[in-house]
Design a protein around this motif. Sequence first.
Motif, mmCIF file in Angstrom:
data_model
loop_
_atom_site.group_PDB
_atom_site.id
_atom_site.type_symbol
_atom_site.label_atom_id
_atom_site.label_comp_id
_atom_site.label_asym_id
_atom_site.label_seq_id
_atom_site.Cartn_x
_atom_site.Cartn_y
_atom_site.Cartn_z
ATOM 1 N N GLU A 1 0.561 -1.159 -0.004
ATOM 2 C CA GLU A 1 0.067 0.114 -0.047
ATOM 3 C C GLU A 1 0.781 1.400 -0.098
ATOM 4 O OE1 GLU A 1 -2.582 -0.350 3.207
ATOM 5 O OE2 GLU A 1 -0.937 -0.602 4.870
ATOM 6 N N ASP A 2 2.164 1.035 0.339
ATOM 7 C CA ASP A 2 2.847 2.456 0.355
ATOM 8 C C ASP A 2 3.782 2.689 -0.721
ATOM 9 O OD1 ASP A 2 1.801 3.048 2.817
ATOM 10 O OD2 ASP A 2 3.099 1.656 4.097
ATOM 11 N N VAL A 3 3.689 1.800 -1.548
ATOM 12 C CA VAL A 3 4.741 1.800 -2.825
ATOM 13 C C VAL A 3 4.550 2.843 -3.751
ATOM 14 C CG1 VAL A 3 5.751 -0.231 -2.272
ATOM 15 C CG2 VAL A 3 4.197 -0.229 -4.020
ATOM 16 N N GLY A 4 3.246 3.386 -4.090
ATOM 17 C CA GLY A 4 2.909 4.254 -5.157
ATOM 18 C C GLY A 4 2.846 3.394 -6.495
ATOM 19 N N LEU A 5 1.452 3.181 -6.743
ATOM 20 C CA LEU A 5 1.483 2.509 -8.018
ATOM 21 C C LEU A 5 0.481 3.157 -9.289
ATOM 22 C CD1 LEU A 5 0.684 -1.048 -6.552
ATOM 23 C CD2 LEU A 5 2.643 -0.523 -7.640
ATOM 24 N N ASP A 6 0.565 2.781 -10.236
ATOM 25 C CA ASP A 6 -0.364 3.169 -11.352
ATOM 26 C C ASP A 6 -1.361 2.096 -11.751
ATOM 27 O OD1 ASP A 6 0.443 6.172 -11.692
ATOM 28 O OD2 ASP A 6 2.329 4.841 -12.236
ATOM 29 N N LEU B 1 -6.308 -1.509 -3.946
ATOM 30 C CA LEU B 1 -5.366 -0.142 -3.865
ATOM 31 C C LEU B 1 -5.827 0.936 -4.590
ATOM 32 C CD1 LEU B 1 -2.255 -2.404 -4.784
ATOM 33 C CD2 LEU B 1 -2.544 -1.137 -2.617
ATOM 34 N N VAL C 1 -6.184 1.663 -7.978
ATOM 35 C CA VAL C 1 -5.545 1.656 -9.087
ATOM 36 C C VAL C 1 -6.017 0.910 -10.514
ATOM 37 C CG1 VAL C 1 -3.447 2.498 -8.120
ATOM 38 C CG2 VAL C 1 -3.875 -0.108 -8.817
ATOM 39 N N GLU D 1 4.944 4.715 -15.996
ATOM 40 C CA GLU D 1 3.946 4.144 -14.949
ATOM 41 C C GLU D 1 4.504 3.083 -14.176
ATOM 42 O OE1 GLU D 1 -0.676 5.287 -15.817
ATOM 43 O OE2 GLU D 1 0.198 3.517 -16.898
ATOM 44 N N ARG D 2 4.133 3.080 -12.889
ATOM 45 C CA ARG D 2 4.723 2.015 -12.033
ATOM 46 C C ARG D 2 3.790 0.966 -11.718
ATOM 47 N NH1 ARG D 2 8.274 4.141 -8.226
ATOM 48 N NH2 ARG D 2 7.187 3.354 -6.565
#
Length: 183
Positions: free
Chosen positions: A54-59, A79, A81, A106-107
């Motif tokens: 949840e803290d990694v920052g995703l697209d 999440l 996304v 994008e991640r």
Amino acid sequence: MDVLQMYRETGALHEGHFLLRSGRHSPMFMQSVTLMQHPLYADAIGEAIGRLFEDVGLDFVIGPAMGGVTLAFVVARALGVRALFAEKDGQGGMYVREGLLIRPGERFLAVEDVITTGGSVKRAIEAAEAKGARCIGVGGIVDRSGGKAGFGVPFKTLTALEFPTYDPGDCPLCRQGIPLLEI
Ligand SMILES: [Zn+2]
């Protein structure tokens, strides 16, 4: 969360004597599609995997079709996304179909239900990276790789499970006369 119990409750954990696709014999096999057909279980799995990332920052989240489609969807929902999937390209690799948009830079998180060799999740990663996105993690329900799977990014599963497989010529289940089932 007792993942194995969820497989058991839904009839997705088979115990006995099985001929695996590899040709080896096994006392157990897991059929995630049997578990994931239940939305309540699938959502619980998605939320639990989502919490690991949840803290990694995703697209977006991507999974290899077919097994990874539902899993990618429930993790992506948890999440907040997008959910994508990669399909076999018929030449040993995978591709992401037109209409599933990926923007360069994008991640993404790649997911697969049960990870043994990690081969199909790797091909899904390659398909998304071919469009300019960057894999920042791999998630799954069960790590069955015995610690051998590695992706060069954080790899997290809800549980790890090792059970033996036997050479057909040296199988204790055969010696006990337990009927062999093909899966
Ligand atoms: Zn056997």
